[in-house]
Design an enzyme around this catalytic site. Structure first.
Site, PDB file in Angstrom:
ATOM      1  N   GLU A  80      16.578  34.219 -20.816  1.00  0.00           N
ATOM      2  CA  GLU A  80      16.500  32.914 -20.225  1.00  0.00           C
ATOM      3  C   GLU A  80      18.095  31.714 -21.251  1.00  0.00           C
ATOM      4  OE1 GLU A  80      14.820  35.195 -21.672  1.00  0.00           O
ATOM      5  OE2 GLU A  80      12.650  34.823 -21.084  1.00  0.00           O
ATOM      6  N   PHE A  95      -0.964  37.428 -27.745  1.00  0.00           N
ATOM      7  CA  PHE A  95       0.045  38.422 -27.336  1.00  0.00           C
ATOM      8  C   PHE A  95       1.595  37.437 -26.212  1.00  0.00           C
ATOM      9  CE2 PHE A  95       2.392  39.712 -23.804  1.00  0.00           C
ATOM     10  CZ  PHE A  95       3.183  40.328 -23.940  1.00  0.00           C
ATOM     11  N   GLN A  96       2.444  36.826 -26.947  1.00  0.00           N
ATOM     12  CA  GLN A  96       3.416  36.129 -26.235  1.00  0.00           C
ATOM     13  C   GLN A  96       3.500  35.241 -27.134  1.00  0.00           C
ATOM     14  OE1 GLN A  96       4.855  37.136 -22.731  1.00  0.00           O
ATOM     15  NE2 GLN A  96       6.730  38.596 -23.400  1.00  0.00           N
ATOM     16  N   LYS A 129      -1.559  28.243 -20.390  1.00  0.00           N
ATOM     17  CA  LYS A 129      -1.532  28.588 -19.443  1.00  0.00           C
ATOM     18  C   LYS A 129      -2.901  27.688 -18.856  1.00  0.00           C
ATOM     19  CE  LYS A 129      -1.605  32.583 -16.636  1.00  0.00           C
ATOM     20  NZ  LYS A 129      -1.843  34.129 -16.882  1.00  0.00           N
ATOM     21  N   MET A 183      39.969  34.862 -32.507  1.00  0.00           N
ATOM     22  CA  MET A 183      40.054  33.372 -33.707  1.00  0.00           C
ATOM     23  C   MET A 183      39.086  34.212 -35.152  1.00  0.00           C
ATOM     24  SD  MET A 183      40.925  30.476 -33.647  1.00  0.00           S
ATOM     25  CE  MET A 183      40.095  29.358 -32.608  1.00  0.00           C
TER      26      MET A 183
END
Lengths: 588, 182
Positions: free
Chosen positions: A52, A114-115, A164, A485
């Site tokens: 993502e 969940f999630q 959802k 760097m």
């Protein structure tokens, strides 16, 4: 009876009404109804990323190279948390993003389902605004508002969190009526008096300088054109920030190069010595100002910015002009032409001594480096890349580190929206997915990610995306086997204790390219470099270019921490040892 | 060689801190207080007290009153950053010394002890619009409205009279006269 639409359908209706042609995303449980609806909307193409964060950066690349908002679609929980880095990046660099995230059904919110995660809570500090849509009847309005917030004023990311069950519920959809384009005008808050004062200051100045930033690019291509007109009309020198590169031609004589920590000697000294500084769309970032109480001590400072909170945040200014860059420059040019028609003539004499001084600084040639016959110097690699691609309309993205600064110093940009880099947040791993987004927006153009081997490994998985959609992006890795760097700072500040900055067990990038189903090319010597670059340019597929460069090279010039603009380190040729000591060491 | 100083931390010169009362009119929606408070904590601003409640049920507007301290530059930033929040309608800023603005805090005091002691306490409270809300044989609950410093002082002084519990609000503010902040 009028037709009822599900939440998922409304999401797409809104995307269609907002003329969204591409979304970058990754499916998951809480967004499945939206993914299910995808097949019914041909005008919206979904690009499947591999992580993502990649979706977020790809959308950033898309947005920066087109000026349109980038759209991201992710699932709840880990989907949303993975995109946080990209949202923060977009927030820091003012990139318009609309992120749509799935959420667990409303009745499960707060139950540690969940999630589930508190997506709006987590993203509150890294978005301009976010919404949790708990009522289907709010969805369309929120979606359109999201686009408005992301794209108006100082642009930035927004997030819409859709549970959802809301995606399944049905309601009416009212056709969206686009407000007549305000073009940022509604954010203009300046008067003719402000402009008159600016013109007055300009006509009095003997040592003026324009200091311009990403705001010019965000104001649209027209703003860059107007900036050029303003700079040519006044005959003043101009320097740009990292994000402003491309708003003014990089090979023009009035351009002093980038300023700031790794900016040119002439740009930084001109900032220090000037008597009038005109900041257009930049924000006095700490990488620019160096030591703040010795920052440009003798100048009157003008700040033109669309965001009122940018003004007097870091540096107190004498004249603030709050407005869209395009509108402000338009008014300034108009006033200038009306009241001081002979501006350039009368001004040339006044600033001639100033230009002489600038030439003296220029003659230091602060971007020079010591060449080599045996190893490829990273600066040389960028120079050759530039020479071999400058006739094409090339889009450059970068990761973060030495290679980024070398690219900014040695690659010359002539057009806006051609340079995509993570400046504010400094996100390693930005460049590769950003290149994916840029190539999606500009399928026929040459897109190159100038990368370091450490950065690119952070989001390497997006090569798979590039292969899936046949995106011929070129990943040009300046491979020095170090986090360059970090190594440089350790050399300069920490007695060469290279703690954990060497990457042992690097992958073989050529074989890796083959494993991904793209093309791997390796260049080892300066002699073969040109041929290899040409080979890369002639390959109509994604390429990973492993350019083995000098491992010890440092990025100069440099304003060391704790020092003002006029005390730069000029690199190996500079005799004066300008060591960083004491308190300066604690700073990054 | 000049002594190296910090390039990125604040300048050595310390500016004077002022106390300001910031009043914010916001849409009364989920998370709006978190946005305002998060802005303060995220940018390192200071909150001395906070009062928030809906003031217009029809328009769904809440009024948040925040007492904060900062340099003039910081207070300006606070206002400008607040104005950028989407649910924020307007932001007012008053200096605590401002004579044209009324500031008030409310406190509830619970006294437990002999009647003699409690009466002394009530007497002391009288100049701050004392209202007795609850009385038993051995206790009283008193409401006062006053300035922060006055309540601080009372809280300290009344301990000896059996003050065992204090509950207080943040400051609320309103301009004097006919004028309304637009």
């Amino acid at each position: 009876m009028p037709k009822l639409f599900s939440g998922a359908e409304i999401v797409f209706k809104c995307l269609e009404d907002q003329d969204v042609s591409h979304i970058f995303g990754y499916p998951g449980g809480a967004v499945l109804p939206i993914y299910d609806e995808l097949k019914n909307h041909n005008s919206v193409k979904h690009i499947l990323v591999r992580h993502e964060q990649g979706a977020g950066h790809a959308a950033e690349g898309y947005a920066r190279s087109t000026g349109k908002p980038g759209v991201v679609l992710v699932t709840s929980g880990p989907g949303a948390t993975n995109v946080v880095t990209a949202l923060t990046d977009a927030y820091m660099d003012s990139v318009p993003l609309v992120c749509i995230s799935g959420q667990v059904p409303t009745h499960l919110i707060g139950t540690d389902a969940f999630q589930e995660c508190d997506t709006t809570g987590i993203t509150r500090p890294c978005t301009k605004h976010n919404w949790l849509v708990k009522d289907i009847n709010d969805l369309a309005e929120v979606m359109h508002k999201a686009f408005e917030v992301a794209t108006t004023g100082r642009p930035g990311p927004v997030l819409v969190d859709i549970p959802k069950d809301i995606q399944f519920q049905k309601t009416l959809y009212k056709k969206f009526k686009r407000k007549s384009k305000s073009n940022g005008a509604s954010h203009n808050n300046f008067s003719q008096d402000n402009i008159d004062e600016l013109v007055h200051l300009m006509s009095k100045a003997t040592k003026p300088i324009f200091y311009t930033g990403g705001g010019v690019i965000n104001s649209g291509p027209k703003a860059s054109e107007l900036l050029r007109e303003l700079v040519y009309t006044t005959g003043f020198p101009i320097t740009t920030t990292l994000q402003g590169l491309g708003s003014f031609p990089g090979d023009d004589n009035q351009f002093l190069g980038m300023l700031g920590m790794h900016g040119t000697y002439e740009a930084n000294n001109a900032m220090y010595e000037c008597d009038l500084m005109i900041n257009i769309g930049a924000r006095f970032d700490d990488r620019i100002t160096g030591k703040i109480d010795e920052f440009s001590p003798k100048s009157k400072k003008v700040h033109i910015d669309i965001d009122p909170s940018s003004i007097n945040k870091n540096v107190k200014v004498d004249l603030a002009i709050v407005g869209d860059v395009k509108s402000v420059i338009t008014s300034t040019l108009k006033t200038l032409k009306k009241s001081k028609a002979n501006f350039i003539k009368s001004n040339k004499q006044k600033t001639s001594k100033w230009w002489e001084k600038i030439q003296k600084w220029r003659s230091k040639r602060s971007l020079d480096y010591i060449g080599s016959e045996e190893t490829i110097k990273p600066q040389y690699a960028i120079e050759r890349l530039y020479e071999l691609t400058k006739d094409k309309d090339t889009f450059i993205t970068t990761e973060v580190g030495q290679h980024q600064m070398w690219a900014a110093q040695h690659y010359k940009f002539n057009k806006p929206n051609r340079w995509m880099t993570s400046g504010g947040l400094g996100t390693m791993g930005y460049g590769l997915p950003a290149a994916v987004g840029v190539q999606i927006a500009h399928p026929q153009k040459l897109v190159i990610d100038i990368a370091g081997e450490a950065s690119v490994l952070m989001t390497m998985q997006e090569m798979s995306t590039a292969v899936q959609y046949s995106l011929p992006i070129k990943i040009f890795i300046l491979n020095n086997e170090y986090m360059g760097m970090v190594r440089q700072w350790q050399e300069l500040l920490h007695d060469k204790n290279y703690s954990e900055s060497y990457t042992a067990a690097l992958p073989d990038f050529v074989q890796m390219a083959e494993a991904y189903g793209c093309v791997g090319i390796r260049a080892k010597t300066p002699e073969e470099l040109d041929d290899k670059i040409i080979e890369m340019l002639n390959t109509d597929r994604p390429v990973i270019f492993d350019c083995l460069v000098d491992k010890q090279e440092n990025c100069f010039p440099m304003i060391p921490s704790g020092k003002p603009h006029n005390q730069m380190i000029l690199g190996p040729k500079d005799k004066k040892e300008n060591k960083i000591t004491g308190k300066g060491r604690t700073l990054v | 060689m000049p002594k190296p100083k910090s390039a990125y931390s604040v300048a050595g010169r310390k500016e004077k801190l002022d106390t300001h009362i910031i009043v914010v009119w916001v849409d009364n929606e989920a998370g709006v207080l978190a946005r305002v408070v998060g802005l303060f904590s995220g940018r390192g601003y200071n909150i001395e007290s906070l009062a928030v409640a809906e003031i217009d049920q029809k328009l769904n507007i809440s009024r948040i009153t925040i007492v904060t301290t900062g340099t003039p530059q910081v207070v300006d930033q606070i206002k400008l950053q607040l104005k950028k929040l989407v649910p924020v309608h307007k932001v007012a800023d008053f200096k605590r010394e401002d004579k044209n603005v009324i500031f008030k805090e409310m406190a509830l005091f619970k006294f437990v002890g002999t009647n003699g002691k409690i009466d002394k306490a009530i007497n002391a409270c009288k100049k701050y619009n004392a209202v007795i809300l609850d009385t038993t044989n051995r206790s009283k609950v008193v409401q006062i409205t006053a300035l922060r410093r006055e309540i601080d002082k009372m809280a300290n002084n009344l301990k000896k009279y059996g003050l065992i519990s204090i509950s207080r609000t943040g400051a609320v503010a309103m301009t004097r006269g006919e004028k309304v902040f637009k």
